[in-house]
Design an enzyme around this catalytic site. Structure first.
Site, PDB file in Angstrom:
ATOM      1  N   CYS A   1      22.565  34.109 -70.548  1.00 26.39           N
ATOM      2  CA  CYS A   1      21.920  32.802 -70.647  1.00 26.39           C
ATOM      3  C   CYS A   1      22.921  31.689 -70.324  1.00 26.39           C
ATOM      4  O   CYS A   1      23.419  31.628 -69.209  1.00 26.39           O
ATOM      5  CB  CYS A   1      21.268  32.633 -72.021  1.00 26.39           C
ATOM      6  SG  CYS A   1      20.052  31.287 -72.067  1.00 26.39           S
TER       7      CYS A   1
ATOM      8  N   HIS B   1      17.701  36.878 -71.808  1.00 28.86           N
ATOM      9  CA  HIS B   1      18.354  37.516 -72.963  1.00 28.86           C
ATOM     10  C   HIS B   1      18.028  39.010 -72.971  1.00 28.86           C
ATOM     11  O   HIS B   1      16.930  39.398 -73.386  1.00 28.86           O
ATOM     12  CB  HIS B   1      17.863  36.882 -74.268  1.00 28.86           C
ATOM     13  CG  HIS B   1      18.403  35.518 -74.510  1.00 28.86           C
ATOM     14  ND1 HIS B   1      19.601  35.299 -75.154  1.00 28.86           N
ATOM     15  CD2 HIS B   1      17.921  34.298 -74.186  1.00 28.86           C
ATOM     16  CE1 HIS B   1      19.832  33.999 -75.219  1.00 28.86           C
ATOM     17  NE2 HIS B   1      18.827  33.371 -74.636  1.00 28.86           N
TER      18      HIS B   1
ATOM     19  N   GLU C   1      19.075  41.254 -74.947  1.00 30.83           N
ATOM     20  CA  GLU C   1      18.926  41.736 -76.325  1.00 30.83           C
ATOM     21  C   GLU C   1      17.550  41.408 -76.905  1.00 30.83           C
ATOM     22  O   GLU C   1      17.175  41.931 -77.958  1.00 30.83           O
ATOM     23  CB  GLU C   1      20.032  41.159 -77.217  1.00 30.83           C
ATOM     24  CG  GLU C   1      19.873  39.710 -77.622  1.00 30.83           C
ATOM     25  CD  GLU C   1      20.310  38.712 -76.571  1.00 30.83           C
ATOM     26  OE1 GLU C   1      20.371  37.504 -76.909  1.00 30.83           O
ATOM     27  OE2 GLU C   1      20.572  39.097 -75.408  1.00 30.83           O
TER      28      GLU C   1
END
Length: 201
Positions: free
Chosen positions: A79, A181, A183
């Protein structure tokens, strides 16, 4: 061990949880010795470009990052972390970035809702190891108001459409950036982080 650069970016727990789930040893650190001893670096990011660069410079982390990357150490920017790789940003006025990649960070056009928040598909334009085992048009999760513009097209692995064509997965040698992102991107994010692990760890 992966060194996650600690510069007050926040929201690191979900990233660390996902890495640990993949049996990737990691530590959140500003310690230059640990960064030098690590096998790879992750530069995370939530917040403004200008503030992030100030924090990195004040801690001397900008120089250690550039030194380690120049020496060939793999780095993953997530990001804002990806945006910091570029030469400059217009966010909050002109700010110099790390200069690892060619390009400038600009605001997403006002023709669409800003920030770009939620799921969007990747348009993979270069197949390589980081995109291994991805389905067609994989969905990933975004939260950002700025994007990399005037980039070197050779570095762009995948883009997405949101008001304009946005480079969202980039690679130049040992430098990899993800505007989204991983994750928070479910199975696709897990696959991308697994690919990074298999490439470098």
């Amino acid at each position: 061990m992966i060194a996650i650069i600690d510069y007050g970016a926040g929201n690191i727990k979900s990233l660390q949880f996902t890495l640990s789930k993949l049996n990737i040893s990691n530590t959140l650190t500003q310690d230059k010795t640990l960064i030098k001893e690590s096998k790879a670096i992750i530069l995370p990011g939530v917040g403004s470009f200008q503030d992030a660069m100030r924090e990195l410079r004040d801690a001397g982390l900008d120089e250690i990052i550039k030194q380690e990357v120049t020496n060939g150490k793999p780095i993953l920017g997530i990001c804002l972390g990806m945006q910091l790789f570029y030469q400059s940003s217009k966010e909050g006025g002109h700010s110099e970035g790390l200069g690892l990649l060619t390009g400038q960070i600009e605001r997403i056009p006002s023709t669409v809702k800003v920030p770009h928040m939620g799921w969007n598909s990747l348009n993979v334009i270069q197949e390589n190891d980081i995109t291994a085992n991805l389905p067609v048009e994989p969905l990933v999760y975004f939260v950002h108001s700025y994007y990399a513009n005037k980039v070197d097209g050779n570095d762009v692995i995948a883009n997405c459409s949101y008001g304009t064509e946005i480079p969202v997965l980039v690679q130049k040698n040992n430098i990899i950036g993800m505007q989204f992102h991983p994750e928070k991107s479910s199975d696709i994010g897990i696959q991308l982080l697994t690919n990074f692990k298999e490439m470098y760890l």
